[in-house]
Design a protein around this motif. Structure first.
Motif, mmCIF file in Angstrom:
data_model
loop_
_atom_site.group_PDB
_atom_site.id
_atom_site.type_symbol
_atom_site.label_atom_id
_atom_site.label_comp_id
_atom_site.label_asym_id
_atom_site.label_seq_id
_atom_site.Cartn_x
_atom_site.Cartn_y
_atom_site.Cartn_z
ATOM 1 N N ASN A 54 0.809 -1.227 0.000
ATOM 2 C CA ASN A 54 0.000 0.000 0.000
ATOM 3 C C ASN A 54 0.841 1.275 0.000
ATOM 4 N N GLY A 55 2.068 1.178 -0.475
ATOM 5 C CA GLY A 55 2.894 2.367 -0.589
ATOM 6 C C GLY A 55 3.550 2.768 0.728
ATOM 7 N N TRP A 56 4.135 3.956 0.702
ATOM 8 C CA TRP A 56 4.864 4.478 1.863
ATOM 9 C C TRP A 56 3.906 5.153 2.845
ATOM 10 N N HIS A 57 4.206 5.023 4.130
ATOM 11 C CA HIS A 57 3.420 5.655 5.182
ATOM 12 C C HIS A 57 4.347 6.486 6.071
ATOM 13 N N ARG A 58 3.806 7.555 6.624
ATOM 14 C CA ARG A 58 4.616 8.430 7.478
ATOM 15 C C ARG A 58 5.153 7.697 8.701
ATOM 16 N N SER A 59 4.353 6.757 9.235
ATOM 17 C CA SER A 59 4.802 6.024 10.421
ATOM 18 C C SER A 59 6.057 5.205 10.117
ATOM 19 N N TYR A 60 6.109 4.616 8.911
ATOM 20 C CA TYR A 60 7.285 3.821 8.555
ATOM 21 C C TYR A 60 8.499 4.730 8.365
ATOM 22 N N LEU A 61 8.281 5.903 7.753
ATOM 23 C CA LEU A 61 9.379 6.851 7.587
ATOM 24 C C LEU A 61 9.915 7.306 8.947
ATOM 25 N N ALA A 62 8.999 7.540 9.889
ATOM 26 C CA ALA A 62 9.420 7.976 11.223
ATOM 27 C C ALA A 62 10.309 6.914 11.873
ATOM 28 N N LYS A 63 9.916 5.644 11.760
ATOM 29 C CA LYS A 63 10.722 4.558 12.335
ATOM 30 C C LYS A 63 12.083 4.472 11.644
ATOM 31 N N THR A 64 12.094 4.686 10.328
ATOM 32 C CA THR A 64 13.358 4.631 9.596
ATOM 33 C C THR A 64 14.296 5.744 10.045
ATOM 34 N N LEU A 65 13.762 6.955 10.201
ATOM 35 C CA LEU A 65 14.591 8.099 10.599
ATOM 36 C C LEU A 65 15.102 7.970 12.027
#
Length: 591
Positions: free
Chosen positions: A228-239
């Motif tokens: 389902n594409g990129w989500h802000r929550s996943y980006l936050a965990k990555t950062l």
């Protein structure tokens, strides 16, 4: 009256939930209730999922603990039934606390049923055989858990030793890595590594979660997880994931919760970004949280979100889009005035205000963002180092909080004390380095600021930033907005210009910038004393204690009628002074 039965389910791991354990326990509870004429309280089903009973976490903090509190408070009637698969679902503690829990239930008038053997423990009828049976079962449960804990602990201790030696513990690793075919190291997945690096670069440049996520999805970049594409929550965990620096933090479970154990293992993973970029991204994220989080439009519409305040009532200044047409356009307006809450501030056309701000607030050093000059490189270097140091300081503070949490969760006091001492020492070193870089930056910024050589140069720079939206423009404007959040402490906007309004705004300015800027206030008072001098203006208070007030011309936002600049060490003798800047060829200095 039909007695009520309460089903208690406990599973120490989520894997059991995925399997047959939950279904088996539920079906056994329903069958027993039907066979014995009990009313099963479906709406009061008690579940402790992923919570261990080895140290009593379920009875202390879980659903079982809430049930026991309800029994004690009388919310659960005497004569009710508590249905469990076996006694080891209640407790796997040592025999004395386990049996104390057992007795507290039956002595409160609750009939305890173990579904595996259909045995019922009642307060008045439980006999010696029942008591001995319960003791044996609970002792065996504790020994099983203890043996398992020792076995698992030894296995993971060995794995952590392997990790410290640079050998992978498991095939599990961050999404941008994979285990090598010989299982002796982790390999980079180049296309994913490049995506992660770009995410950090964008964040450090001032782009927020929404913008980065939207860009990745629009570009059709495949997400690392799911379809389902990129989500802000996943980006936050990555950062936040320090694995990008090569770190691995071992964890253990304490009372069903994962807590860090020991120091992070450096170099366990291949590092894919620099420490400086990591901490720059952390600092810029914290700055965005301070103000201005959320969508910014296709061209980063408002550079001053979270910064601008009304000079008359100190309310937040809103960005207002009145649509197209002769009366349309975009404006900055006092939030209180917009909502009819007492302030009568007028609107300031956004494009005009932005143009004046970008043209005349020299501290922003717009050229260092748009053009690569020697001074710009120096300023960028200092800002990058300071941003990284502030980000690392924030990270150290977070680690200290997490270390305290480890102690609260039952971690080793010796480990916590050693870790806190280490973090405190690191914090002191970072603060010293930050103070040194900030002093260097202050000295660099304290040099005489030049004015652009011509109105044409001003117009060209501003024109570049007010072009139609594009990806490149968005990045430039995001960088400017991020720098503003770093540089600016206060931005007051006074669009009315009339004498009474100017006097009111000066009083508000005095409250905000404090006594150290009485010289600026005094000069503003002198201006307000002359009706022909009263006009709209904006005032910027910087984090280094400098102040700049700009009075743009009404007929041309790229001309100014007057500027007032105050800061430390700006006089010939190194003392504080105020400089009144007139348009070119009409500049005066007042000590």
């Amino acid at each position: 009256m039909t007695p009520r039965a309460y089903s208690y389910l406990r599973m120490s791991t989520d894997d059991q939930l995925k399997g047959d354990s939950r279904r088996r326990q539920l079906e056994a509870s329903r069958a027993y209730a039907e066979q014995n004429g009990l009313e099963l309280a479906d709406n009061a089903q008690l579940e402790d999922i992923g919570i261990s009973a080895f140290k009593g976490a379920n009875a202390r903090d879980g659903a079982l603990g809430q049930f026991l509190a309800a029994v004690k408070a009388g919310s659960v009637e005497r004569g009710s039934y508590l249905l469990v698969e076996s006694l080891d679902r209640l407790s796997r503690e040592e025999i004395l606390p386990a049996h104390t829990l057992f007795l507290s239930i039956v002595q409160a008038g609750i009939n305890l049923v173990t579904l595996a053997d259909n045995r019922v423990y009642r307060a008045k009828t439980t006999n010696l055989v029942d008591m001995i049976t319960s003791l044996v079962i609970m002792e065996r449960a504790h020994e099983e858990s203890k043996t398992k804990s020792l076995r698992v602990g030894a296995a993971w201790k060995n794995k952590r030793k392997m990790a410290a030696e640079g050998r992978p513990m498991t095939a599990r690793c961050p999404a941008w890595l994979r285990l090598s075919t010989d299982r002796q190291s982790y390999e980079l997945i180049p296309e994913r590594v490049e995506i992660v690096r770009q995410i950090f670069s964008d964040s450090a440049a001032g782009l927020g979660m929404y913008s980065i996520t939207t860009r990745l999805n629009r570009a059709g970049v495949a997400a690392f997880e799911g379809k389902n594409g990129w989500h802000r929550s996943y980006l936050a965990k990555t950062l936040e994931n320090r694995a990008v620096l090569g770190q691995f933090q071992p964890h253990v479970k304490v009372d069903g919760k994962r807590v860090p154990e020991g120091d992070p293992i450096e170099g366990y993973y291949p590092a894919i970004i620099s420490d400086e970029l990591f901490y720059q991204a952390q600092h810029l994220r914290s700055q965005r949280k301070r103000g201005g989080a959320g969508r910014k439009g296709p061209g980063y519409t408002n550079l001053f979100t979270g910064l601008a305040r009304c000079a008359y009532c100190h309310s937040t200044v809103a960005y207002e889009n009145k649509g197209s047409g002769t009366r349309g356009g975009t404006y900055l307006v006092c939030g209180n005035a917009q909502r009819g809450r007492g302030c009568s501030a007028t609107r300031w056309r956004y494009q005009d205000f932005e143009a004046s701000f970008l043209a005349f607030v020299q501290e922003l050093d717009l050229e260092s963002i748009l053009n690569a000059t020697e001074d710009a490189e120096t300023r960028k270097r200092l800002e990058g180092e300071i941003s990284a140091l502030r980000g690392e300081l924030s990270s150290v503070s977070d680690l200290m909080e997490k270390t305290y949490a480890v102690l609260s969760a039952g971690g080793s006091p010796e480990f916590v004390a050693a870790k806190l001492n280490e973090l405190t020492a690191r914090q002191a070193v970072l603060r010293e380095r930050l103070a040194s870089r900030e002093s260097e930056q202050l000295a660099f910024n304290g040099r005489d600021l030049r004015f652009y050589t011509s109105r044409e140069e001003i117009k060209e720079l501003v024109k570049r930033l007010q072009m139609p939206p594009s990806d490149e423009l968005y990045k430039l404007r995001a960088q400017i907005a991020s720098r503003l959040k770093i540089l600016v402490e206060t931005l007051l906007i006074a669009p009315q210009g009339a004498l009474p309004a100017m006097q009111r705004s000066i009083e508000e300015l005095q409250k905000i910038i404090g006594e150290e800027h009485d010289d600026v206030v005094a000069h503003m008072q002198r201006l307000a004393a002359h009706p022909d001098q009263s006009r709209r203006y904006f005032a910027v208070g910087f984090r280094d204690a400098a102040v700049r007030a700009v009075f743009p011309a009404y007929d041309d936002p790229l001309r100014f009628d007057q500027q007032i600049v105050a800061g430390q060490g700006s006089s010939d003798h190194g003392e504080r002074s105020i400089e009144v800047v007139e348009p070119p060829d009409r500049r005066t200095r007042i000590a």
